[in-house]
Design a protein around this motif. Structure first.
Motif, short mmCIF file in Angstrom:
data_model
loop_
_atom_site.label_atom_id
_atom_site.label_comp_id
_atom_site.label_asym_id
_atom_site.label_seq_id
_atom_site.Cartn_x
_atom_site.Cartn_y
_atom_site.Cartn_z
N LEU A 17 0.75 -1.14 -0.02
CA LEU A 17 -0.06 -0.03 0.01
C LEU A 17 0.74 1.21 0.21
O LEU A 17 1.84 1.25 0.80
CB LEU A 17 -0.92 0.04 1.30
N LEU A 18 0.59 2.26 -0.97
CA LEU A 18 1.16 3.44 -0.78
C LEU A 18 -0.04 4.53 -0.63
O LEU A 18 -1.15 4.52 -1.16
CB LEU A 18 1.72 3.68 -2.37
N ILE A 19 0.42 5.56 0.23
CA ILE A 19 -0.32 6.74 0.64
C ILE A 19 0.00 7.89 0.20
O ILE A 19 1.11 8.58 0.78
CB ILE A 19 -0.88 6.65 2.24
N LEU A 20 -0.12 8.38 -0.97
CA LEU A 20 0.53 9.37 -1.75
C LEU A 20 -0.19 10.79 -1.51
O LEU A 20 -1.14 10.80 -1.31
CB LEU A 20 0.60 9.12 -3.19
N PRO A 21 0.60 11.94 -1.82
CA PRO A 21 0.06 13.26 -1.54
C PRO A 21 -0.63 13.54 -2.67
O PRO A 21 -0.74 13.04 -3.69
CB PRO A 21 1.29 14.23 -1.40
N GLY A 53 -0.70 23.30 -9.88
CA GLY A 53 0.04 24.76 -10.24
C GLY A 53 -0.10 25.69 -9.01
O GLY A 53 0.84 26.67 -8.92
N ASN A 54 -0.98 25.61 -8.18
CA ASN A 54 -1.32 26.53 -7.15
C ASN A 54 -1.09 25.90 -5.83
O ASN A 54 -1.59 26.28 -4.81
CB ASN A 54 -2.74 27.07 -7.03
N GLY A 55 -0.33 24.76 -5.73
CA GLY A 55 0.12 24.19 -4.52
C GLY A 55 -0.73 22.84 -4.33
O GLY A 55 -2.00 23.01 -4.89
N ALA A 56 -0.27 21.75 -3.75
CA ALA A 56 -0.84 20.57 -3.44
C ALA A 56 -1.86 20.84 -2.36
O ALA A 56 -1.46 21.48 -1.38
CB ALA A 56 -0.06 19.41 -3.31
N ARG A 57 -3.23 20.43 -2.44
CA ARG A 57 -4.02 20.75 -1.48
C ARG A 57 -4.91 19.56 -1.30
O ARG A 57 -5.23 18.83 -2.07
CB ARG A 57 -4.90 21.97 -1.87
#
Length: 472
Positions: free
Chosen positions: A314-318, A323-327
Motif C-alpha cells: 500500500l502507498l498513501i501518496l500526496p 499549479g497553485n500548490g497541492a491541497r
C-alpha cells in the motif's frame, strides 16, 4: 430582522437538502457518540444520575453522533472525568443521528431552545455564528497555538469552535503497480504535477489492467464534492468563492483557472479515466482493494482496510500539485457554545477540559481520525512516528485548505456540487460554472453580503500560505 428570520428558515431547508444528499461517510463527519437514545430527546448525565439534583449547575450538550459505542464511550468518559474534577457544573449530553443533527440545531435556534454546548461541522460554523446561534470562545491563545489551524473555527476575527481531530485525503495506490509501469512515487516535497499526473493516468489506462484508472468516489454525493474535489479546483488556482472579500464567486469559480479545472475534470470522464456519477457504492468501498482501480482518492478513514488487505504494497501518496500548490480538504467537527447559554463560562471551561492531549489520543485511537496537536499525534497508535498512517498528519499540516469560511458556504456547496456533477455528465464547462457563480452571487446579495462589505479581509486562494510556498 424579519428578512434574516426568513433567510435562516431557508437555511434550514438547505441543511436538510445537504444532509439528505450526503451518501458518503463524510470526511468531516466521521466521529459520533453520547448517552441519550439516538431518536429520543430525553437527556441524561454521563453516569446516568437523576436529572433533578441540587448543587451543580447543569450544562446541556448536543452531539451529532448516535449509535457509535466506541466514540460514545470516549465522550462519556471525558464527561465523567470533568464532572468528577469539580463541583460547580454537571454536563448532560444528548445525541442525535447525524442525518438530522444540523436540522435539529437550526429548529432549536429558531425556537430559542439551544443547549449550552453544541458540536458543529467546520464549514457550517460561520453560518451558525453569523445567524447568532453561537458565541465566541474565550480560550487563552496559548492553548490554541498547539492545535492544527484548521481545527480552530474562526468567524469575524473571533474563535467560535475547537475541533479535537482532523481528517485528510490522499491518493492510494500499490507500489507494485507503480513499479511495474515505471511510474515515479511522488513525495510531499515533490508531488506529481499536472502533466505528470495526466501521463500517469494515460499510462495506467493503456495497460488495460484496470476497469478505471482512478476512483474519485463518484458514488458519494453531498459534502464529499466540496471536501474531496474543491481542493483540485483550488490547486488550479480557482475557488468556490473569492475569499479575499467573500462577497462574490466571480472569477474565482468561472475565471480562467476554474475553467481550466473544469475542462480537466470533464476529461477525466470523457477519457475513461474515472467512472461516471452512477458509480456503484460497492465499487467505492472495495474496488481499489479488489484491483478494479489503480488509484483511489480517499480519506484517512479508508486506510485501515486498505492496509489490512494490501500490507506493505500500500502507498498513501500526496495530492497532486496542479499549479497553485497541492491541497486537501480540511475542517471537521468542532465544539462551541450557544449564544443563548446562561453558563458560557462553564461551557467554555468544559471545552478547554476536552482539549487535553490524552482525550485527543483517545478519540483518534477509536475513530482513526487525526489528532489536533502534534504531541497527541505522537502519542496515538496510528499517527505517531513510524505508525502506519503517520503521513496523514504531515499531509494535513502541509496541504490542508479549509472550505471557504463564510456563511455563504452552505448554499455555495450545493451550487458547486451541481456544477461538477453536470460537467461530469457532459454539460458545457463555462455554462455550468457561470450558472453556479450566478447562484452563489445571488445568495450572497440576498443576504446582504453575510456580514462582509467588500473590504479585503484576507488572501485569495492564489495568495495564501500554500500558494506562496509554491512560489506564487
Amino acid at each position: 430582522m424579519k428578512q434574516k428570520f426568513w433567510n435562516i428558515l431557508i437555511g434550514l431547508v438547505i441543511i436538510t437538502t445537504l444532509l439528505a444528499a450526503c451518501a458518503a461517510p463524510a470526511p468531516a463527519s466521521t466521529p459520533t457518540a453520547t448517552v441519550a437514545p439516538a431518536a429520543e430527546s430525553n437527556a441524561t448525565t454521563a453516569d446516568e444520575a437523576p436529572a433533578a439534583q441540587a448543587g451543580p449547575i447543569t450544562l446541556t450538550m448536543w452531539y451529532h453522533g448516535a449509535g457509535n459505542k466506541t466514540e460514545k464511550d470516549v465522550l462519556v468518559g471525558i464527561i465523567n472525568d470533568y464532572n468528577a474534577s469539580q463541583d460547580k457544573y454537571m454536563v448532560e449530553v444528548q445525541d442525535f443521528p447525524q442525518i438530522s443533527y444540523n436540522e435539529s440545531v437550526v429548529a432549536a435556534a429558531l425556537a430559542g431552545n439551544l443547549p449550552d454546548i453544541i458540536d458543529v461541522d467546520g464549514p457550517v460554523m460561520p453560518n451558525w455564528a453569523w445567524a447568532g446561534y453561537m458565541a465566541p470562545l474565550d480560550i487563552p491563545q496559548d492553548k490554541l497555538d498547539t492545535f492544527l489551524p484548521t481545527t480552530i473555527g474562526m468567524w469575524d476575527g473571533k474563535v467560535y469552535s475547537v475541533g479535537l481531530w482532523e481528517a485528510a485525503c490522499a491518493m492510494y495506490s500499490r507500489k507494485s503497480v507503480l513499479d511495474k509501469y515505471d511510474i515515479r512515487i511522488p513525495t510531499l516535497e515533490q508531488p506529481w504535477n499536472l502533466d505528470e499526473f495526466n501521463a500517469v493516468m494515460e499510462t495506467l489506462k493503456a495497460s488495460g489492467e484496470f476497469d478505471y484508472v482512478l476512483d474519485l468516489g463518484m458514488a458519494w454525493t453531498g459534502e464529499w464534492y466540496p471536501y474531496g474535489f474543491s481542493p483540485f479546483l483550488q490547486s488550479f488556482g480557482g475557488d468556490i468563492i473569492d475569499r479575499s472579500t467573500f462577497i462574490s464567486a466571480e472569477d474565482a469559480l468561472n475565471g480562467p483557472e476554474a475553467i481550466a479545472f473544469g475542462e480537466w475534470w470533464q476529461e477525466l470522464f470523457t477519457q475513461g479515466y474515472v467512472s461516471g456519477t452512477t458509480q456503484d457504492s460497492a465499487d467505492r468501498d472495495t474496488g481499489f482493494i479488489d484491483g478494479k482501480y489503480a488509484l483511489q482518492w480517499n480519506g484517512n478513514w479508508a486506510g485501515g482496510l486498505a492496509q489490512e488487505k494490501l500490507g506493505d504494497d500500500l502507498l498513501i501518496l500526496p495530492a497532486p500539485n496542479f499549479g497553485n500548490g497541492a491541497r486537501i480538504g480540511a475542517g471537521s467537527w468542532q465544539f462551541g457554545v450557544s449564544a443563548k447559554s446562561e453558563h458560557k463560562e462553564g461551557a467554555t471551561e468544559f471545552i478547554e477540559f476536552m482539549m487535553q492531549d490524552n482525550y485527543l489520543v483517545q478519540f483518534s485511537d477509536v475513530t482513526g481520525n487525526i489528532p489536533a496537536t502534534t504531541s497527541a499525534a505522537a502519542a496515538s497508535k496510528n499517527f505517531a512516528p513510524g505508525a502506519p498512517f503517520e503521513i496523514f498528519f504531515s499531509y494535513t499540516a502541509a496541504q490542508a485548505t479549509l472550505r471557504p469560511p463564510t456563511p455563504a458556504y452552505m448554499s455555495a456547496a450545493l451550487s458547486f456540487e451541481k456544477a461538477l456533477a453536470d460537467i461530469a455528465n457532459g454539460a458545457d464547462v463555462v455554462t455550468a460554472l457561470d450558472a453556479a457563480t450566478d447562484e452563489i452571487n445571488a445568495d450572497i446579495k440576498a443576504n446582504s453580503g453575510y456580514g462582509f462589505d467588500g473590504s479585503v479581509v484576507g488572501p485569495s486562494i492564489q495568495e495564501d500560505v500554500i500558494a506562496k510556498a509554491n512560489g506564487k
